[in-house]
Design a protein around this motif. Structure first.
Motif, PDB file in Angstrom:
ATOM      1  N   GLU A 159      39.571  86.117  87.573  1.00 45.70           N
ATOM      2  CA  GLU A 159      40.330  87.374  87.414  1.00 45.70           C
ATOM      3  C   GLU A 159      39.432  88.606  87.422  1.00 45.70           C
ATOM      4  N   PRO A 160      38.368  88.680  86.609  1.00 46.38           N
ATOM      5  CA  PRO A 160      37.526  89.877  86.687  1.00 46.38           C
ATOM      6  C   PRO A 160      36.831  90.028  88.037  1.00 46.38           C
ATOM      7  N   PHE A 161      36.489  88.905  88.688  1.00 42.38           N
ATOM      8  CA  PHE A 161      35.884  89.017  90.015  1.00 42.38           C
ATOM      9  C   PHE A 161      36.869  89.624  91.000  1.00 42.38           C
ATOM     10  N   VAL A 162      38.088  89.121  91.026  1.00 40.26           N
ATOM     11  CA  VAL A 162      39.120  89.648  91.925  1.00 40.26           C
ATOM     12  C   VAL A 162      39.364  91.121  91.655  1.00 40.26           C
ATOM     13  N   LYS A 184      30.686  91.355  91.131  1.00 40.79           N
ATOM     14  CA  LYS A 184      29.638  90.873  90.227  1.00 40.79           C
ATOM     15  C   LYS A 184      29.516  91.784  89.011  1.00 40.79           C
ATOM     16  N   ARG A 185      29.580  93.095  89.230  1.00 44.54           N
ATOM     17  CA  ARG A 185      29.508  94.026  88.093  1.00 44.54           C
ATOM     18  C   ARG A 185      30.670  93.794  87.135  1.00 44.54           C
ATOM     19  N   SER A 186      31.855  93.547  87.706  1.00 38.97           N
ATOM     20  CA  SER A 186      33.024  93.291  86.872  1.00 38.97           C
ATOM     21  C   SER A 186      32.835  92.026  86.038  1.00 38.97           C
ATOM     22  N   LEU A 187      32.201  91.013  86.617  1.00 38.33           N
ATOM     23  CA  LEU A 187      31.921  89.786  85.861  1.00 38.33           C
ATOM     24  C   LEU A 187      30.963  90.063  84.707  1.00 38.33           C
ATOM     25  N   ARG A 188      29.914  90.839  84.978  1.00 40.21           N
ATOM     26  CA  ARG A 188      28.959  91.152  83.910  1.00 40.21           C
ATOM     27  C   ARG A 188      29.624  91.965  82.801  1.00 40.21           C
ATOM     28  N   GLN A 189      30.516  92.879  83.188  1.00 40.77           N
ATOM     29  CA  GLN A 189      31.224  93.673  82.185  1.00 40.77           C
ATOM     30  C   GLN A 189      32.141  92.804  81.328  1.00 40.77           C
ATOM     31  N   ALA A 190      32.557  91.663  81.899  1.00 43.23           N
ATOM     32  CA  ALA A 190      33.379  90.710  81.139  1.00 43.23           C
ATOM     33  C   ALA A 190      32.514  89.692  80.398  1.00 43.23           C
ATOM     34  N   LEU A 194      25.808  85.308  86.111  1.00 38.77           N
ATOM     35  CA  LEU A 194      26.061  84.742  87.435  1.00 38.77           C
ATOM     36  C   LEU A 194      25.234  83.468  87.635  1.00 38.77           C
ATOM     37  N   GLU A 195      25.579  82.460  86.865  1.00 39.48           N
ATOM     38  CA  GLU A 195      24.907  81.169  86.927  1.00 39.48           C
ATOM     39  C   GLU A 195      25.962  80.061  86.989  1.00 39.48           C
ATOM     40  N   ASP A 196      25.519  78.867  87.375  1.00 41.69           N
ATOM     41  CA  ASP A 196      26.427  77.733  87.524  1.00 41.69           C
ATOM     42  C   ASP A 196      27.030  77.357  86.168  1.00 41.69           C
ATOM     43  N   PRO A 197      28.356  77.269  86.067  1.00 45.82           N
ATOM     44  CA  PRO A 197      28.972  76.881  84.791  1.00 45.82           C
ATOM     45  C   PRO A 197      28.517  75.519  84.270  1.00 45.82           C
ATOM     46  N   LEU A 198      28.080  74.654  85.166  1.00 43.32           N
ATOM     47  CA  LEU A 198      27.603  73.349  84.702  1.00 43.32           C
ATOM     48  C   LEU A 198      26.311  73.458  83.905  1.00 43.32           C
ATOM     49  N   PRO A 205      25.550  82.397  76.781  1.00 40.01           N
ATOM     50  CA  PRO A 205      26.477  83.254  77.529  1.00 40.01           C
ATOM     51  C   PRO A 205      27.389  82.438  78.435  1.00 40.01           C
ATOM     52  N   LYS A 206      28.536  82.994  78.736  1.00 37.15           N
ATOM     53  CA  LYS A 206      29.472  82.339  79.650  1.00 37.15           C
ATOM     54  C   LYS A 206      28.951  82.433  81.075  1.00 37.15           C
ATOM     55  N   HIS A 207      28.978  81.339  81.800  1.00 35.81           N
ATOM     56  CA  HIS A 207      28.528  81.306  83.181  1.00 35.81           C
ATOM     57  C   HIS A 207      29.728  81.435  84.114  1.00 35.81           C
ATOM     58  N   ALA A 208      29.686  82.401  85.021  1.00 37.57           N
ATOM     59  CA  ALA A 208      30.787  82.616  85.949  1.00 37.57           C
ATOM     60  C   ALA A 208      30.667  81.742  87.182  1.00 37.57           C
ATOM     61  N   GLY A 209      29.443  81.573  87.694  1.00 35.04           N
ATOM     62  CA  GLY A 209      29.212  80.988  88.991  1.00 35.04           C
ATOM     63  C   GLY A 209      28.537  82.016  89.882  1.00 35.04           C
ATOM     64  N   LYS A 210      28.326  81.658  91.154  1.00 39.90           N
ATOM     65  CA  LYS A 210      27.593  82.533  92.078  1.00 39.90           C
ATOM     66  C   LYS A 210      28.417  82.797  93.338  1.00 39.90           C
TER      67      LYS A 210
END
Length: 275
Positions: A159-162, A184-190, A194-198, A205-210
């Motif tokens: 959602e924040p990425f979109v 990407k900025r929106s993800l950081r603000q949330a 930007l790392e693998d969730p695994l 920190p929460k990992h969004a993915g790349k």
């Protein structure tokens, strides 16, 4: 002028076609409704099945994509359903269960859309886990640009990425590269990294993915519109179907990386037609 800017944004909103697929039960994607809400809030036109389809079957995929006559195709759903040894986007069958197709069949459908004479497909956005491996095949099929994920994706990061990506693409006249940076900025603000969730650890920190863009990253929606954009009939929204938005929690690993990882159940009511 202000009038011209408004006209360009109106054209841009009519140039995106979305498919949102979430299986029922323990494979459901709780965050997909937040993604739908983000579409609406940034101004993407999703008022009818000419703009946005829910619960698309693999049998419907080719015809719906070909008939969409939009520049941008956005897929939201699992991207890591194993089919013939490869990760593929997951569609939804008549029973609400995940189903997929072979890579060749998927690419063949994209190729037909890319060869439309009146409104060729120009951008494919695959907002799901492990989808970047399809980029080369999609480019070979004639689509100039692909946005995808190199890793798994935290369900609640979509959602924040979109929101960031399409706000820039629709309203800022941004290129795909600039729009990706905005996502990407929106993800950081949330509060995502930007790392693998695994690779996420408890208490970290929460990992969004790349997310990445492959191919022509200079594409912008604020060009000359094609003539196929037409007003569509108003249809019920996701919320009016009786689906409940699931708000992002403050923490925790909600990744669905690695082969349809289980999610909080999101049972779609009978009113949500499977197509």
């Amino acid at each position: 002028t202000v009038r011209m800017a408004h006209a360009l944004e109106t054209w841009a909103r009519n140039r995106i076609f979305a498919m949102l697929c979430s299986p029922v039960g323990d494979q459901a994607l709780g965050g997909i409704l937040n993604e739908h809400r983000a579409f609406r809030e940034v101004g993407i036109k999703i008022s009818s099945d000419a703009d946005c389809l829910w619960q698309v079957s693999k049998g419907k995929f080719e015809s719906a994509l070909l008939q969409s006559r939009r520049d941008v195709f956005h897929f939201a759903g699992h991207g890591d359903m194993v089919h013939e040894g490869k990760f593929m986007p997951a569609f939804v069958n008549e029973n609400g269960q995940a189903e997929s197709m072979g890579e060749d069949d998927f690419v063949a459908s994209v190729r037909l859309a890319a060869r439309r004479t009146d409104a060729p497909l120009r951008v494919v956005v695959l907002n799901g886990c492990q989808t970047s491996h399809l980029a080369a095949r999609i480019l070979d099929a004639g689509v100039p640009s692909v946005v995808a994920w190199e890793t798994g994706v935290n369900d609640l990061a979509c959602e924040p990425f979109v929101r960031g990506f399409y706000t820039a693409l629709l309203h800022g006249g941004a290129s795909l590269k600039e729009s990706l940076d905005a996502g990407k900025r929106s993800l950081r603000q949330a509060n995502f990294v930007l790392e693998d969730p695994l690779d996420e650890v408890d208490g970290g920190p929460k990992h969004a993915g790349k997310p990445i863009v492959v191919g022509d990253d200079t594409f912008t929606l604020h060009g000359t519109p094609h003539p196929s954009s037409q007003p569509s009939e108003q249809l019920p929204t996701a919320e009016e179907h009786g689906l409940t938005l699931i708000l992002s929690p403050s923490g925790g690993n909600d990744a669905h990386a690695g082969g349809l990882r289980s999610q909080p159940a999101l049972e779609h009511p009978p009113a949500l037609a499977l197509v």
